[in-house]
Design a protein around this motif. Structure first.
Motif, PDB file in Angstrom:
ATOM      1  N   PRO A 306       2.594   2.962 -51.889  1.00 46.13           N
ATOM      2  CA  PRO A 306       2.589   2.547 -53.295  1.00 46.13           C
ATOM      3  C   PRO A 306       3.792   1.670 -53.608  1.00 46.13           C
ATOM      4  CG  PRO A 306       3.421   4.781 -53.109  1.00 46.13           C
ATOM      5  CD  PRO A 306       2.956   4.385 -51.729  1.00 46.13           C
ATOM      6  N   PRO A 307       3.665   0.817 -54.608  1.00 45.92           N
ATOM      7  CA  PRO A 307       4.817   0.010 -55.009  1.00 45.92           C
ATOM      8  C   PRO A 307       5.892   0.885 -55.638  1.00 45.92           C
ATOM      9  CG  PRO A 307       3.038  -0.243 -56.595  1.00 45.92           C
ATOM     10  CD  PRO A 307       2.480   0.560 -55.456  1.00 45.92           C
ATOM     11  N   ALA A 308       7.129   0.439 -55.553  1.00 47.37           N
ATOM     12  CA  ALA A 308       8.220   1.190 -56.185  1.00 47.37           C
ATOM     13  C   ALA A 308       8.049   1.189 -57.698  1.00 47.37           C
ATOM     14  CB  ALA A 308       9.568   0.586 -55.786  1.00 47.37           C
ATOM     15  N   LEU A 309       7.575   0.067 -58.225  1.00 47.40           N
ATOM     16  CA  LEU A 309       7.334  -0.054 -59.658  1.00 47.40           C
ATOM     17  C   LEU A 309       5.897   0.366 -59.952  1.00 47.40           C
ATOM     18  CD1 LEU A 309       8.457  -1.143 -62.422  1.00 47.40           C
ATOM     19  CD2 LEU A 309       7.221  -3.250 -61.889  1.00 47.40           C
ATOM     20  N   LYS A 310       5.744   1.356 -60.840  1.00 47.87           N
ATOM     21  CA  LYS A 310       4.407   1.884 -61.154  1.00 47.87           C
ATOM     22  C   LYS A 310       4.239   1.934 -62.671  1.00 47.87           C
ATOM     23  CE  LYS A 310       4.831   4.894 -57.104  1.00 47.87           C
ATOM     24  NZ  LYS A 310       6.305   4.709 -56.986  1.00 47.87           N
ATOM     25  N   PRO A 311       3.911   0.821 -63.289  1.00 50.46           N
ATOM     26  CA  PRO A 311       3.732   0.816 -64.744  1.00 50.46           C
ATOM     27  C   PRO A 311       2.447   1.539 -65.131  1.00 50.46           C
ATOM     28  CG  PRO A 311       3.134  -1.312 -63.826  1.00 50.46           C
ATOM     29  CD  PRO A 311       3.696  -0.506 -62.698  1.00 50.46           C
ATOM     30  N   PRO A 312       2.296   1.902 -66.411  1.00 49.71           N
ATOM     31  CA  PRO A 312       1.038   2.497 -66.854  1.00 49.71           C
ATOM     32  C   PRO A 312      -0.149   1.639 -66.420  1.00 49.71           C
ATOM     33  CG  PRO A 312       2.657   2.583 -68.599  1.00 49.71           C
ATOM     34  CD  PRO A 312       3.262   1.743 -67.508  1.00 49.71           C
ATOM     35  N   THR A 313      -1.182   2.296 -65.873  1.00 46.91           N
ATOM     36  CA  THR A 313      -2.300   1.567 -65.270  1.00 46.91           C
ATOM     37  C   THR A 313      -3.629   2.148 -65.738  1.00 46.91           C
ATOM     38  OG1 THR A 313      -0.991   1.004 -63.301  1.00 46.91           O
ATOM     39  CG2 THR A 313      -3.393   0.946 -63.075  1.00 46.91           C
ATOM     40  N   LEU A 314      -4.543   1.264 -66.072  1.00 43.06           N
ATOM     41  CA  LEU A 314      -5.922   1.635 -66.386  1.00 43.06           C
ATOM     42  C   LEU A 314      -6.800   1.117 -65.259  1.00 43.06           C
ATOM     43  CD1 LEU A 314      -8.158   2.701 -68.285  1.00 43.06           C
ATOM     44  CD2 LEU A 314      -8.109   0.466 -69.430  1.00 43.06           C
ATOM     45  N   LEU A 315      -7.576   2.003 -64.659  1.00 40.46           N
ATOM     46  CA  LEU A 315      -8.363   1.666 -63.475  1.00 40.46           C
ATOM     47  C   LEU A 315      -9.844   1.908 -63.740  1.00 40.46           C
ATOM     48  CD1 LEU A 315      -8.766   1.075 -60.457  1.00 40.46           C
ATOM     49  CD2 LEU A 315      -7.945   3.379 -59.956  1.00 40.46           C
ATOM     50  N   PHE A 316     -10.643   0.837 -63.646  1.00 44.08           N
ATOM     51  CA  PHE A 316     -12.093   0.931 -63.776  1.00 44.08           C
ATOM     52  C   PHE A 316     -12.749   0.773 -62.407  1.00 44.08           C
ATOM     53  CE2 PHE A 316     -10.920  -0.946 -67.951  1.00 44.08           C
ATOM     54  CZ  PHE A 316     -11.562  -0.074 -68.825  1.00 44.08           C
ATOM     55  N   HIS A 317     -13.822   1.528 -62.179  1.00 42.10           N
ATOM     56  CA  HIS A 317     -14.614   1.302 -60.965  1.00 42.10           C
ATOM     57  C   HIS A 317     -16.028   1.809 -61.214  1.00 42.10           C
ATOM     58  CE1 HIS A 317     -13.541   0.190 -56.642  1.00 42.10           C
ATOM     59  NE2 HIS A 317     -14.871   0.137 -56.721  1.00 42.10           N
ATOM     60  N   GLY A 318     -17.006   1.094 -60.678  1.00 37.92           N
ATOM     61  CA  GLY A 318     -18.392   1.513 -60.783  1.00 37.92           C
ATOM     62  C   GLY A 318     -18.761   2.455 -59.660  1.00 37.92           C
ATOM     63  N   SER A 319     -19.544   3.476 -59.977  1.00 42.34           N
ATOM     64  CA  SER A 319     -19.906   4.463 -58.958  1.00 42.34           C
ATOM     65  C   SER A 319     -20.821   3.871 -57.890  1.00 42.34           C
ATOM     66  CB  SER A 319     -20.604   5.664 -59.611  1.00 42.34           C
ATOM     67  OG  SER A 319     -21.860   5.279 -60.167  1.00 42.34           O
ATOM     68  N   ALA A 320     -21.523   2.772 -58.219  1.00 38.86           N
ATOM     69  CA  ALA A 320     -22.474   2.166 -57.276  1.00 38.86           C
ATOM     70  C   ALA A 320     -21.931   0.883 -56.658  1.00 38.86           C
ATOM     71  CB  ALA A 320     -23.799   1.889 -57.987  1.00 38.86           C
ATOM     72  N   ASP A 321     -20.625   0.745 -56.626  1.00 37.18           N
ATOM     73  CA  ASP A 321     -20.025  -0.467 -56.066  1.00 37.18           C
ATOM     74  C   ASP A 321     -20.370  -0.581 -54.587  1.00 37.18           C
ATOM     75  OD1 ASP A 321     -18.339  -2.558 -55.181  1.00 37.18           O
ATOM     76  OD2 ASP A 321     -16.847  -2.084 -56.704  1.00 37.18           O
ATOM     77  N   GLY A 322     -21.059  -1.658 -54.223  1.00 37.39           N
ATOM     78  CA  GLY A 322     -21.439  -1.877 -52.841  1.00 37.39           C
ATOM     79  C   GLY A 322     -20.547  -2.847 -52.117  1.00 37.39           C
ATOM     80  N   THR A 323     -19.452  -3.276 -52.753  1.00 34.26           N
ATOM     81  CA  THR A 323     -18.539  -4.241 -52.146  1.00 34.26           C
ATOM     82  C   THR A 323     -17.179  -3.631 -51.858  1.00 34.26           C
ATOM     83  OG1 THR A 323     -19.654  -6.053 -53.318  1.00 34.26           O
ATOM     84  CG2 THR A 323     -17.450  -6.506 -52.447  1.00 34.26           C
ATOM     85  N   VAL A 324     -16.611  -2.970 -52.857  1.00 33.56           N
ATOM     86  CA  VAL A 324     -15.341  -2.258 -52.713  1.00 33.56           C
ATOM     87  C   VAL A 324     -15.615  -0.796 -53.061  1.00 33.56           C
ATOM     88  CG1 VAL A 324     -12.971  -2.019 -53.553  1.00 33.56           C
ATOM     89  CG2 VAL A 324     -13.971  -4.301 -53.301  1.00 33.56           C
ATOM     90  N   PRO A 325     -15.364   0.134 -52.156  1.00 32.67           N
ATOM     91  CA  PRO A 325     -15.776   1.518 -52.402  1.00 32.67           C
ATOM     92  C   PRO A 325     -15.050   2.167 -53.575  1.00 32.67           C
ATOM     93  CG  PRO A 325     -14.362   1.388 -50.461  1.00 32.67           C
ATOM     94  CD  PRO A 325     -14.670  -0.020 -50.864  1.00 32.67           C
ATOM     95  N   ALA A 326     -15.830   2.816 -54.425  1.00 32.59           N
ATOM     96  CA  ALA A 326     -15.238   3.557 -55.532  1.00 32.59           C
ATOM     97  C   ALA A 326     -14.314   4.659 -55.019  1.00 32.59           C
ATOM     98  CB  ALA A 326     -16.333   4.152 -56.410  1.00 32.59           C
ATOM     99  N   GLN A 327     -14.573   5.136 -53.803  1.00 29.53           N
ATOM    100  CA  GLN A 327     -13.754   6.206 -53.249  1.00 29.53           C
ATOM    101  C   GLN A 327     -12.286   5.803 -53.152  1.00 29.53           C
ATOM    102  OE1 GLN A 327     -14.962   9.351 -52.700  1.00 29.53           O
ATOM    103  NE2 GLN A 327     -12.782   9.814 -52.559  1.00 29.53           N
TER     104      GLN A 327
END
Length: 380
Positions: A306-327
């Protein structure tokens, strides 16, 4: 003597087989590294869906996984583009969607479903005042769009995904603008109109982060004190490397990631599975890609590195993503507490790659509004 001859023949045969296998694996690795590293403009555009014409005011498409996805999408084909709404009907292999903007493709036209619902600039598509600006970088000037707003201190810098363009971010610009946040929609090396990288290849975030850094410095020169980085897909990997490696990363007060690459190995494994390729070939693709572009794939694993700097982050992901795994996003969300990373994860059921906004627009907007209010301190 005969036995020695047999041994020599056997060793020679094994060496020949080894050379042939190595060459074959190298060829496979080179092919998939090309799929990964070579800019889209060097590859043929794909139009996998088929238009079946128009029925009343609905565009009719042949049924497929993508044409039956709920929500609002862009539709593009050679020489044309349109915006279509949520599914009206599905029957007998025909999917009808209302035409919201543009003209319908003629019957028989090969088309592509896009998460980008706007084709054009902020003025022509959104009616927003904007300016064309040039962001100085180590490779030359990078074209960008700047949409001004009332807040002068905090800017949003958008970072599109691999093979996409600034238009990818237009979906969220109205909400950001309504919150008073100026938005800088940047390009980076190898984009159309931007300088090419010295080797003409994508580096998957390993060098592109410097162009985001250039965007931050440009914003600072215009009076911004803080920035929010907003990245899609490979843009998420670029944002991650910006946080980890940029000298101006401290200016980043918040991050929004949509379907981000947070682990290239998991992403390549998924894409290998999609192609029917054994996942044990992923290390070979990484090895060849690393050799061609000097990429260290381990540094992109945000859970282990992980980066040393970790600002507040909002993360979206689709459960059916066939390109980048939601996992990958689930893993990061699970690890975030232990990493000291204030991260909110929103998974969109049924959404494919970067289509969370398209599939569940209200859910997406509500989460973004809440994040901007709580973490960035702006009212939406």
């Amino acid at each position: 003597m005969a036995r020695r001859k047999i041994i020599r023949i056997t060793v020679t045969s094994l060496l020949v087989v080894l050379v042939l296998v190595t060459a074959a694996l190298g060829g496979i690795g080179w092919y998939y590294s090309g799929e990964l590293l070579e800019p889209e403009e060097a590859l043929p555009q794909r139009y996998p869906e088929t238009s079946l014409g128009v029925d009343d005011k609905n565009v009719v498409l042949a049924e497929s996984k993508l044409t039956t996805q709920r929500g609002t999408f862009g539709l593009v084909w050679p020489g044309g583009a349109a915006k279509v709404g949520d599914i009206a009907t599905t029957k007998d292999g025909r999917v009808e969607r209302p035409l919201l903007d543009g003209t319908a493709p003629p019957e028989g036209t090969k088309v592509r479903i896009e998460t980008d619902v706007y084709e054009g600039n902020p003025k022509t598509t959104l009616g927003l005042v904007y300016s064309e600006v040039r962001v100085p970088s180590e490779l030359g000037e990078m074209p960008a769009w700047f949409v001004p707003a009332t807040n002068k201190d905090t800017w949003v810098i958008t970072v599109h995904g691999r093979g996409a363009s600034r238009e990818e971010a237009l979906r969220v610009v109205p909400q950001l603008h309504g919150a008073g946040l100026p938005v800088l929609l940047i390009t980076y090396r190898n984009d159309v109109g931007a300088p090419a990288s010295p080797d003409g290849l994508y580096h998957l975030g390993d060098t592109e982060w410097r162009d985001v850094e250039a965007g931050i410095k440009y914003a600072q020169a215009q009076g911004a004190r803080k920035v929010v980085l907003y990245g899609w897909s490979m843009g998420g990997a670029i944002v991650g490397q910006t946080l980890a490696r940029s000298s101006v990363a401290a200016a980043v007060s918040g991050v929004v990631l949509d379907s981000p690459v947070t682990n290239w190995t998991q992403t390549l494994n998924l894409q290998a599975e999609n192609r029917g390729v054994p996942t044990w070939l992923t290390p070979i693709a990484e090895l060849v890609s690393g050799w061609r572009a000097g990429i260290d794939f381990d540094r992109f694993d945000l859970v282990r590195n992980p980066p040393a700097l970790k600002p507040p982050t909002l993360l979206f992901h689709g459960s059916a993503d066939g390109t980048v795994p939601a996992q990958s996003s689930r893993d990061l969300a699970t690890a975030a507490g232990g990493l000291g990373w204030p991260l909110q994860y929103v998974e969109i059921p049924g959404a494919d790659h970067t289509s969370g906004w398209n599939v569940a627009t209200d859910t997406y907007r509500d989460a973004l509004a809440d994040f901007l209010t709580r973490s960035i301190g702006v009212k939406t």
